[in-house]
Design an enzyme around this catalytic site. Structure first.
Site, PDB file in Angstrom:
ATOM      1  CD1 TRP A  51      42.811  33.704  45.154  1.00  0.00           C
ATOM      2  CD2 TRP A  51      43.501  35.822  44.899  1.00  0.00           C
ATOM      3  NE1 TRP A  51      42.885  34.266  46.403  1.00  0.00           N
ATOM      4  CE2 TRP A  51      43.311  35.564  46.273  1.00  0.00           C
ATOM      5  CE3 TRP A  51      43.932  37.090  44.503  1.00  0.00           C
ATOM      6  CZ2 TRP A  51      43.533  36.514  47.256  1.00  0.00           C
ATOM      7  CZ3 TRP A  51      44.157  38.044  45.480  1.00  0.00           C
ATOM      8  CH2 TRP A  51      43.956  37.757  46.839  1.00  0.00           C
ATOM      9  CG  MET A  52      48.439  31.136  46.217  1.00  0.00           C
ATOM     10  SD  MET A  52      50.137  30.594  45.894  1.00  0.00           S
ATOM     11  CE  MET A  52      51.050  32.035  46.425  1.00  0.00           C
ATOM     12  CG  ASP A  54      44.992  31.453  53.630  1.00  0.00           C
ATOM     13  OD1 ASP A  54      45.100  32.608  53.213  1.00  0.00           O
ATOM     14  OD2 ASP A  54      44.106  31.097  54.418  1.00  0.00           O
ATOM     15  CD  GLN A  70      41.835  28.507  50.632  1.00  0.00           C
ATOM     16  OE1 GLN A  70      40.798  29.162  50.684  1.00  0.00           O
ATOM     17  NE2 GLN A  70      41.813  27.181  50.539  1.00  0.00           N
ATOM     18  CB  SER A 111      42.805  27.667  54.941  1.00  0.00           C
ATOM     19  OG  SER A 111      43.236  28.589  53.977  1.00  0.00           O
ATOM     20  NE  ARG A 184      37.894  31.917  58.017  1.00  0.00           N
ATOM     21  CZ  ARG A 184      36.987  32.801  58.413  1.00  0.00           C
ATOM     22  NH1 ARG A 184      35.733  32.435  58.589  1.00  0.00           N
ATOM     23  NH2 ARG A 184      37.328  34.061  58.637  1.00  0.00           N
ATOM     24  CD  GLU A 236      40.792  34.859  58.375  1.00  0.00           C
ATOM     25  OE1 GLU A 236      39.705  34.860  57.793  1.00  0.00           O
ATOM     26  OE2 GLU A 236      41.801  35.409  57.894  1.00  0.00           O
ATOM     27  CD1 TRP A 324      43.250  38.289  54.516  1.00  0.00           C
ATOM     28  CD2 TRP A 324      42.508  38.495  52.417  1.00  0.00           C
ATOM     29  NE1 TRP A 324      43.067  37.023  54.023  1.00  0.00           N
ATOM     30  CE2 TRP A 324      42.605  37.114  52.733  1.00  0.00           C
ATOM     31  CE3 TRP A 324      42.059  38.850  51.147  1.00  0.00           C
ATOM     32  CZ2 TRP A 324      42.274  36.111  51.814  1.00  0.00           C
ATOM     33  CZ3 TRP A 324      41.727  37.846  50.239  1.00  0.00           C
ATOM     34  CH2 TRP A 324      41.838  36.499  50.588  1.00  0.00           C
TER      35      TRP A 324
HETATM   36  C1  FRU Z   1      42.738  33.506  55.450  1.00  0.00           C
HETATM   37  C2  FRU Z   1      41.382  33.013  54.972  1.00  0.00           C
HETATM   38  C3  FRU Z   1      40.984  31.765  55.725  1.00  0.00           C
HETATM   39  C4  FRU Z   1      40.045  31.098  54.772  1.00  0.00           C
HETATM   40  C5  FRU Z   1      40.645  31.431  53.427  1.00  0.00           C
HETATM   41  C6  FRU Z   1      39.658  31.637  52.322  1.00  0.00           C
HETATM   42  O1  FRU Z   1      43.416  34.274  54.528  1.00  0.00           O
HETATM   43  O2  FRU Z   1      40.416  34.044  55.129  1.00  0.00           O
HETATM   44  O3  FRU Z   1      40.436  31.985  56.991  1.00  0.00           O
HETATM   45  O4  FRU Z   1      39.967  29.714  54.977  1.00  0.00           O
HETATM   46  O5  FRU Z   1      41.398  32.617  53.617  1.00  0.00           O
HETATM   47  O6  FRU Z   1      40.310  31.746  51.103  1.00  0.00           O
END
Ligand code: FRU
Length: 526
Positions: A51-52, A54, A70, A111, A184, A236, A324
């Site tokens: 899985w990938m 950000d 990520q 992230s 974050r 975000e 998402w």
């Molecule tokens: C955005 C997010 C970020 C968070 C990360 C978690 O897509 O929700 O805010 O750091 O993904 O994977």
């Protein structure tokens, strides 16, 4: 997901978490993947397996572009976040490297960004041998499960071997949670005026700016965004950058990128931006309306590279090519998700408005193979291109210039991809409606999510009679850069059989194709 917290709770109940929280230090992203599976992007980065989401920590250092991301290596749905890692010397071909950061006792690695600490402010490097420093969010999943609110804090790690190995700072976290759950995605850059690091951080419904002399101690400077811009979801992955206006180096403006989920113009995740001033402490917004960097459904978490040399001077972004709403269920095989092409961002001023434009970076040219020039002609209904192009037709880059005679008041025209199953994808401009669009209502597999199928639009009223469309179409995605990059739409698609035909079309009137160039693109993996 209404908020990330809600989404994470769903996953907790799915017992996915903690299966890989132990840092083995040996796991790599290397795998036997052939990059030849159905839907595997051929000119975009995707992880070999797993899985990938950000893009993270994008930084240029000693001839290499670093792309962290990520990553959950043990599944193709979101799980305990690591930082995957790949490098490139040309922004197109990527080499997978071992996982850079593993979850630890402070939390999952969410992230963040990476900088080159040229002045050794952190003390992690040596004179003449700067360290790379990554700044990321530590997400405390145990605390979240227990209903705590102080679950996100910021940590740092450094590398003194060109990003090959990373050491987490012993005194993490460097910025503790103020008690608000969404805290974050730190994006850090050096501010030349104050000679301090500036961290731009997403805090629910606003961004907070922090400053630091050394990347270890952070002071709150200001906040921006409550009640300003789009607020259909949580803010975000922000970014703060400075760009010349209309290419004039003495007329710079600051751009604040804020990704938002949900609440995008076509539903779900999207990237908005604000243009204004930043005095080293505080951002002042000059945008008078909500502006989106990309109005397609599949561009999220857009952030830019740091440390691009001044001699280059470009501002280069990458986004995550998903949404998402359905990212966890798209029908790919051993991996999920891809990145957008790296894009060069520019700022133009027009009709008292500053517009952020995007185009693929010029390095895309290295992938160009067979070139086909299309002759100027009137498109009355359909103009088949597949006979002029070699098979397979994808991946392909197209640069098309159309003009609309004033008499053709209602033209709706563009590009159609199709296959022998009767599935198609339309990318076009509808003059009557005054909008660019991507229509994926009949583009194949879509029953995995009610939010996937649809016609997605980007409103644009023509000022003159010409329309330009620059497209990069991969096996499962299209990126449209129209009107010199002022209109951008990124969309993914999953035909049950690969698209094998391309045609230009015009409905409700004719359109003149003034010029057209089509390049077959070589795969970055072969
Ligand atoms: C955005 C997010 C970020 C968070 C990360 C978690 O897509 O929700 O805010 O750091 O993904 O994977």
């Amino acid at each position: 997901m209404k908020t990330l917290s809600f989404f994470l709770l769903v996953l907790v109940s799915g017992s996915l978490l903690f299966s890989s929280c132990k840092s083995t230090g040996t796991k790599t992203t290397e795998s036997p993947a052939q990059y030849a599976e159905q839907y595997r992007p051929q000119v975009h980065f995707s992880p070999p397996t797993g899985w990938m989401n950000d893009p993270n920590g994008m930084v240029f250092f000693e001839g290499e572009y670093h792309l962290f991301y990520q990553y959950y290596p043990d599944s193709t749905v979101w799980g305990p976040m690591h930082w995957g890692h790949a490098i490139s010397t040309d922004l197109m071909h990527w080499e997978n490297l071992p996982i850079a950061l593993y979850p630890d006792s402070l939390g999952l690695i969410f992230s963040g960004s990476a900088v080159v600490d040229a002045n050794n402010t952190s003390g992690f490097g040596k004179e003449g041998k700067p360290a790379m420093v990554a700044i990321f969010t530590l997400h405390d999943m145990v605390g979240q499960k227990a209903g705590k609110k102080d679950i996100e804090s910021q940590g740092i790690a450094y590398s003194t071997d060109k990003g090959r190995t990373w050491t987490k700072y012993e005194n993490n976290p460097v910025l503790k949670s103020p008690g608000t759950p969404d805290f974050r995605d730190p994006k850090v850059s050096w501010n030349v005026e104050t000679k301090k690091w500036i961290m731009t951080l997403a805090v629910g419904d606003h961004v907070s700016f922090y400053s630091s002399p050394n990347l270890k101690e952070w002071t709150l400077e200001s906040e921006f965004g409550k009640g300003i811009g789009a607020h259909g979801g949580v803010w975000e992955c922000p970014d703060l950058l400075q760009l010349p206006v209309n290419g004039k180096a003495d007329q710079k403006k600051w751009v604040l990128i804020v990704n938002i989920n949900p609440g995008g113009p076509n539903g779900g995740s999207a990237t908005q931006y604000f243009v204004g001033e930043f005095d080293g402490h505080k951002f002042t917004n000059k945008s008078t309306e909500i502006q989106w960097a990309d109005q397609g459904k599949d561009n999220y978490a857009t952030v830019t590279f740091s440390n691009i040399p001044e001699t280059d001077g470009r501002c280069i972004s990458i986004g995550w090519m998903s949404n998402w709403q359905y990212a966890n269920v798209v029908p790919t095989g051993v991996w999920r998700s891809a990145m957008t092409l790296p894009r060069e961002l520019k700022l133009v001023s027009e009709n008292n408005k500053y517009i952020l434009t995007s185009e693929p970076v010029k390095e895309l040219q290295v992938l160009r193979d067979r070139k086909t020039d299309l002759k100027s002609e009137v498109i009355k209904d359909k103009l088949e291109l597949d006979r002029q192009l070699s098979n397979p037709v994808l991946p392909v880059e197209m640069d098309l210039k159309f003009s609309l005679p004033a008499t053709e008041a209602s033209s709706d025209f563009g590009i159609e991809l199709y296959n022998s199953k009767g599935e198609n994808l339309l990318i076009g401009y509808d003059k009557t409606k005054g909008e660019f669009y991507v229509n994926r209502t009949n583009a194949g597999n879509s029953n995995f999510s009610k939010d996937f199928s649809g016609i997605h639009i980007s409103p644009f009223i023509l000022n003159g009679s010409t329309v330009d469309m620059h497209l990069v179409i991969d096996d499962a995605s299209v990126e449209l850069f129209a009107m010199n990059g002022k209109i951008v739409m990124t969309e993914i698609f999953f035909p049950t059989e690969g698209f094998s035909g391309i045609r230009l079309f015009s409905k409700n009137g004719n359109v003149q194709l003034d010029s057209g160039v089509v390049y077959k693109l070589n795969s970055i993996w072969k």
